[in-house]
Write a protein that holds these residues in place. Structure first.
Motif, PDB file in Angstrom:
ATOM      1  N   ASP A 170       0.826  -1.206   0.000  1.00 30.54           N
ATOM      2  CA  ASP A 170       0.000   0.000   0.000  1.00 30.54           C
ATOM      3  C   ASP A 170       0.859   1.254   0.000  1.00 30.54           C
ATOM      4  O   ASP A 170       0.586   2.215  -0.727  1.00 30.54           O
ATOM      5  N   ARG A 171       1.912   1.267   0.809  1.00 32.24           N
ATOM      6  CA  ARG A 171       2.756   2.449   0.908  1.00 32.24           C
ATOM      7  C   ARG A 171       3.436   2.765  -0.425  1.00 32.24           C
ATOM      8  O   ARG A 171       3.490   3.918  -0.849  1.00 32.24           O
ATOM      9  N   GLU A 172       3.967   1.745  -1.104  1.00 34.36           N
ATOM     10  CA  GLU A 172       4.634   2.007  -2.381  1.00 34.36           C
ATOM     11  C   GLU A 172       3.633   2.354  -3.476  1.00 34.36           C
ATOM     12  O   GLU A 172       3.926   3.158  -4.360  1.00 34.36           O
ATOM     13  N   ALA A 173       2.438   1.754  -3.435  1.00 36.80           N
ATOM     14  CA  ALA A 173       1.404   2.097  -4.422  1.00 36.80           C
ATOM     15  C   ALA A 173       0.988   3.558  -4.263  1.00 36.80           C
ATOM     16  O   ALA A 173       0.809   4.282  -5.253  1.00 36.80           O
ATOM     17  N   ARG A 174       0.881   4.000  -3.026  1.00 48.63           N
ATOM     18  CA  ARG A 174       0.509   5.396  -2.780  1.00 48.63           C
ATOM     19  C   ARG A 174       1.623   6.333  -3.228  1.00 48.63           C
ATOM     20  O   ARG A 174       1.357   7.407  -3.781  1.00 48.63           O
ATOM     21  N   ASP A 175       2.864   5.929  -3.012  1.00 48.39           N
ATOM     22  CA  ASP A 175       4.002   6.743  -3.426  1.00 48.39           C
ATOM     23  C   ASP A 175       4.029   6.887  -4.952  1.00 48.39           C
ATOM     24  O   ASP A 175       4.251   7.972  -5.481  1.00 48.39           O
ATOM     25  N   LYS A 176       3.774   5.797  -5.669  1.00 50.78           N
ATOM     26  CA  LYS A 176       3.755   5.849  -7.134  1.00 50.78           C
ATOM     27  C   LYS A 176       2.507   6.574  -7.636  1.00 50.78           C
ATOM     28  O   LYS A 176       2.559   7.297  -8.631  1.00 50.78           O
ATOM     29  N   GLY A 177       1.365   6.364  -6.979  1.00 50.89           N
ATOM     30  CA  GLY A 177       0.137   7.070  -7.337  1.00 50.89           C
ATOM     31  C   GLY A 177      -0.594   6.502  -8.534  1.00 50.89           C
ATOM     32  O   GLY A 177      -1.823   6.482  -8.563  1.00 50.89           O
ATOM     33  N   ASN A 178       0.143   6.054  -9.521  1.00 51.81           N
ATOM     34  CA  ASN A 178      -0.452   5.524 -10.746  1.00 51.81           C
ATOM     35  C   ASN A 178       0.649   4.862 -11.572  1.00 51.81           C
ATOM     36  O   ASN A 178       1.835   5.036 -11.304  1.00 51.81           O
ATOM     37  N   SER A 179       0.242   4.098 -12.551  1.00 54.14           N
ATOM     38  CA  SER A 179       1.203   3.544 -13.510  1.00 54.14           C
ATOM     39  C   SER A 179       1.556   4.625 -14.523  1.00 54.14           C
ATOM     40  O   SER A 179       0.763   5.524 -14.796  1.00 54.14           O
ATOM     41  N   THR A 180       2.772   4.527 -15.073  1.00 53.02           N
ATOM     42  CA  THR A 180       3.239   5.485 -16.074  1.00 53.02           C
ATOM     43  C   THR A 180       3.561   4.713 -17.350  1.00 53.02           C
ATOM     44  O   THR A 180       4.291   3.719 -17.307  1.00 53.02           O
ATOM     45  N   TYR A 181       3.013   5.181 -18.470  1.00 50.29           N
ATOM     46  CA  TYR A 181       3.078   4.427 -19.721  1.00 50.29           C
ATOM     47  C   TYR A 181       3.965   5.131 -20.752  1.00 50.29           C
ATOM     48  O   TYR A 181       3.773   6.316 -21.044  1.00 50.29           O
ATOM     49  N   PHE A 182       4.920   4.378 -21.296  1.00 47.18           N
ATOM     50  CA  PHE A 182       5.802   4.861 -22.346  1.00 47.18           C
ATOM     51  C   PHE A 182       5.640   3.963 -23.570  1.00 47.18           C
ATOM     52  O   PHE A 182       5.108   2.855 -23.469  1.00 47.18           O
TER      53      PHE A 182
END
Length: 767
Positions: A311-323
């Protein structure tokens, strides 16, 4: 300094007593030591000599400019730099201005505090703690994230080593010592820190923090974007272990939806599948010609529980980033592409909503549940659309009558309600980069908008509305997705521009989506269609997440919340937990602590979303520049999409790439920037370069490392506007600001003197 230990008998301490004091205090300055032991006069001089001797003997180390500590120890609280990242992505800090004995410490983020995580080169305020495994530094505050960092390319010569920034807006070229660049090649991408110093002229001094990759790498653009925008990469060992330990939930507490023929429809290259859909006619005689639509979403909350490492790392990332070549996911692959992905023929935990629509497309009711589902088919948008258009295949043929045709019939009924609602109908064409297995670009092409895309979009929008309505009804706090109406200033600017193309726009009239859509409909297919679409888009506010509801202007909805993509958006996971709490669907719902933190979470996920958008856009620019590099000198048709005092931005029809035509190359006269009509106007001729004009340009420069494109204008400007005021020459010297850019002697010694400009027209400035 931390709280001092109990004061001993006054007098000069012996070495062991002094070291014991520093061990307990963490660190202290000479004046603090003297005050603690009650030293005066000659005793203070003796203390200084004792400290010098202990330092030379290797028993004391410097801490800060004036502090001292036992060798190998750290103060309770201190300012540190992030100096190292290990193979697992863990960050380590070292105390600022400390001697070489100061140990590094593992940085432990404080997840109670919102905001982006620190990165390499950041300066942080931390609390130090000694553990069995070494020193830990718990984050208190990030002091200057990224302010002293440069992402750049190594340029070597026999005289010096330089780091040239990849950001075209940055002028911070750094000189680094040859010793630091040993093992690095010319063209290596590095993260460097600006060294603090007194040099006022020439390149700044720097130190290399880490190597990112090489500018020649096929996938360098994504690596640069990730590093430049501090997008978190990978996962810690603890998170990977938590993900691996997860198991598929049982039917306990769930509805058995495995016989419901739900299917997924996604992009052809999708690796994870958040959502599945199904539609059937409503058999209730009170709802003749009505439809029941099911939307099932991956139950991420069953695996990612509050206050866990996941949960903590998911919150830190906030969302997936797509390239174009990779994804930096919010969740580890074990979940994002495994247990949470609604794979065909496999049991999956889900949160489902059953929605009822009448014959006019109006939603009359809905119900949420936690279920166990099994997807009947995995289709791409193109597959589903081809089937509806009469071209079935082995996957779509067997489900055509039972699943696909009812889905489309339900959508066309829902479309009636959408048309009545009249959401904003801005056309925003997107481009897709196709790459081969080696990461080389094959083509850049427009994304085709299919009815299959709009079907899934509308069903997801309705499910999102249901989530917001249910949480409001149950009085459970939630994260809204809000989009405020355009500001009065933006509406006035839009009106000023529309006046220049002869379109009426009453400035005082309130903004509504129907009003905007009427304008877009009236201009669609005409000469001004694209430019009107562009200025309407620019007049809109940005959508954000918020714990307070102001509605969603663009969708023309009173309440809206993101519910449908919890694999890739933390906001949706929060909404899922809210529904679990509100409806009593389990013990893993929204906690009281999370409710109190909702405003902070809203700020965090809004920030991470914009961080990802900026990184994705930067990567696209660099990939496009790389694709066009071999075509320098070629000519292209395009359209002016931006008018500034320093030049024109042109978007190429073929690739959608944006580049600059510098104003200095536009002609032999000065150009002024008319911000009301979005035009550059020749001061003598009145010739005009206006927003939205189709033009032909020649590609002069393509720089993949920065993503920059420079064009030469080949088309002629539009003639003087007969309704515009006549140019008033000879005033530039008296007017505020500069003119355009001189060429061929204009404005140079011996040339005509600078003049002012037209009233109400903003000036450009000299380059």
């Amino acid at each position: 300094m931390s709280k001092s230990p109990r004061r001993p008998v006054a007098g000069l301490p012996d070495e062991n007593t002094l070291i014991a004091f520093l061990r307990e205090a963490g660190s202290a300055e000479k004046t603090d030591i003297a005050r603690h032991f009650g030293l005066k006069g000659g005793e203070r001089r003796a203390l200084r000599e004792m400290i010098r001797a202990l330092e030379e003997a290797g028993k004391l180390g410097k801490r800060g400019r004036k502090g001292f500590s036992e060798v190998g120890a750290l103060p309770a609280v201190g300012v540190a730099d992030v100096v190292e990242r290990d193979m697992d992505g863990e960050l380590y800090v070292r105390l600022v201005e400390a001697s070489t004995d100061a140990p590094r410490a593992l940085l432990v983020p404080d997840n109670d505090k919102p905001g982006p995580a620190p990165g390499m080169g950041d300066r942080v305020l931390v609390k130090f703690t000694r553990t069995e495994d070494g020193w830990e530094a718990r984050l208190i505050k990030t002091l200057d994230a990224g302010a002293n960092k440069v992402l750049g390319v190594i340029r070597k010569s026999h005289k010096e080593v330089r780091v040239e920034p990849v950001d075209r807006r940055s002028k911070d070229v750094l000189l680094v010592p040859h010793a630091q660049a040993e093992g690095l090649r010319d063209g290596d991408l590095v993260l460097a820190a600006i060294e603090k110093g007194d040099q006022r002229y020439g390149p700044k001094r720097g130190k290399i923090l880490e190597k990112i990759g090489h500018e020649g790498d096929a996938r360098a653009a994504s690596l640069i974007a990730i590093a430049a925008h501090n997008v978190p990469m990978g996962f810690s060992e603890a998170v990977e272990k938590e993900a691996e330990d997860q198991e598929l939930p049982s039917l306990k507490g769930r509805e058995d939806l495995r016989d419901l023929p739900l299917i997924t429809i996604d992009p052809a290259d999708a690796r994870d599948h958040d959502d599945a859909v199904y539609a059937m006619r409503d058999e209730d005689p009170k709802n003749a010609d009505g439809w029941i639509v099911w939307v099932a979403i991956a139950d991420v909350a069953a695996y990612v529980r509050p206050n866990t490492n996941l949960d903590r790392e998911a919150r830190d990332k906030g969302n997936s980033t797509y390239f174009p070549d990779r994804v930096e996911p919010m969740l580890p692959e074990r979940l994002s592409n495994g247990l949470c992905s609604l794979k065909e023929g496999e049991n999956r935990a889900c949160m489902a909503v059953r929605m009822v629509f009448d014959k006019d497309g109006r939603k009359t009711g809905h119900k949420f549940m936690r279920g166990l589902m099994r997807s009947q088919a995995k289709l791409s948008y193109e597959q589903a659309q081809a089937a509806i258009d009469g071209q079935t295949d082995d996957a779509t043929g067997p489900i055509m009558a039972a699943i696909l045709e009812p889905l489309w019939a339900a959508y066309r009924t829902m479309l009636k309600g959408r048309l009545k609602r009249s959401p904003l109908a801005i056309e925003s064409p997107e481009r897709r980069i196709r790459m081969n297995d080696q990461g080389q670009i094959i083509s850049i092409e427009p994304r085709v908008s299919l009815e299959a895309h709009r079907l899934i979009e509308e069903m997801m929008i309705q499910a999102n509305v249901c989530a917001a309505e249910t949480l409001e009804q149950k009085k459970t706090p939630l994260l809204y997705r809000v989009h405020d109406a355009p500001s009065q200033e933006k509406l006035f600017n839009l009106g000023d521009f529309l006046q220049t193309i002869g379109k009426p726009w009453t400035k005082g009239e309130p903004a509504t989506t129907k009003r905007f859509n009427k304008l877009l409909d009236e201009t669609r297919g005409g000469d001004h269609a694209e430019v009107v679409n562009e200025v309407v888009l620019r007049s809109q506010m940005q959508a954000i997440y918020s714990a307070e509801n102001v509605g969603h202007f663009g969708l023309n909805l009173d309440r809206y919340a993101h519910f449908t993509s919890p694999i890739r958006r933390y906001s949706d996971l929060i909404v899922h937990r809210g529904l679990i709490r509100a409806l009593g669907l389990g013990k893993d719902g929204l906690s009281e602590r999370e409710i109190s933190e909702l405003p902070a979470i809203a700020e965090q996920v809004t920030m991470t979303e914009r961080r990802s958008m900026a990184a994705e856009r930067a990567a696209m620019d660099r990939y496009m520049a790389a694709f066009l590099q071999e075509r320098v000198g070629a000519t292209f048709p395009g359209r002016i999409t931006g008018v500034t005092r320093f030049g024109l931005f042109v978007r190429l029809d073929e690739t959608g790439a944006d580049g600059l035509v510098p104003v200095s190359t536009l002609g032999t006269e000065y150009f002024t920037h008319d911000d009301k009509s979005h035009a550059l106007v020749g001061e003598r001729s009145g010739a005009r370069w206006t927003l939205g004009r189709t033009v032909e340009v020649r590609l002069k420069e393509a720089t993949p490392i920065t993503g920059g494109l420079v064009f030469e204008m080949l088309s002629d400007p539009a003639p003087r506007d007969p309704n515009a005021p006549a140019p008033r020459l000879g005033q530039r010297a008296r007017g505020p600001g500069g003119g355009g850019f001189p060429k061929r002697g204009a404005g140079r010694p011996g040339g005509p003197k600078p003049s002012g400009g037209l009233k109400g027209v903003r000036k450009g400035k000299r380059r």
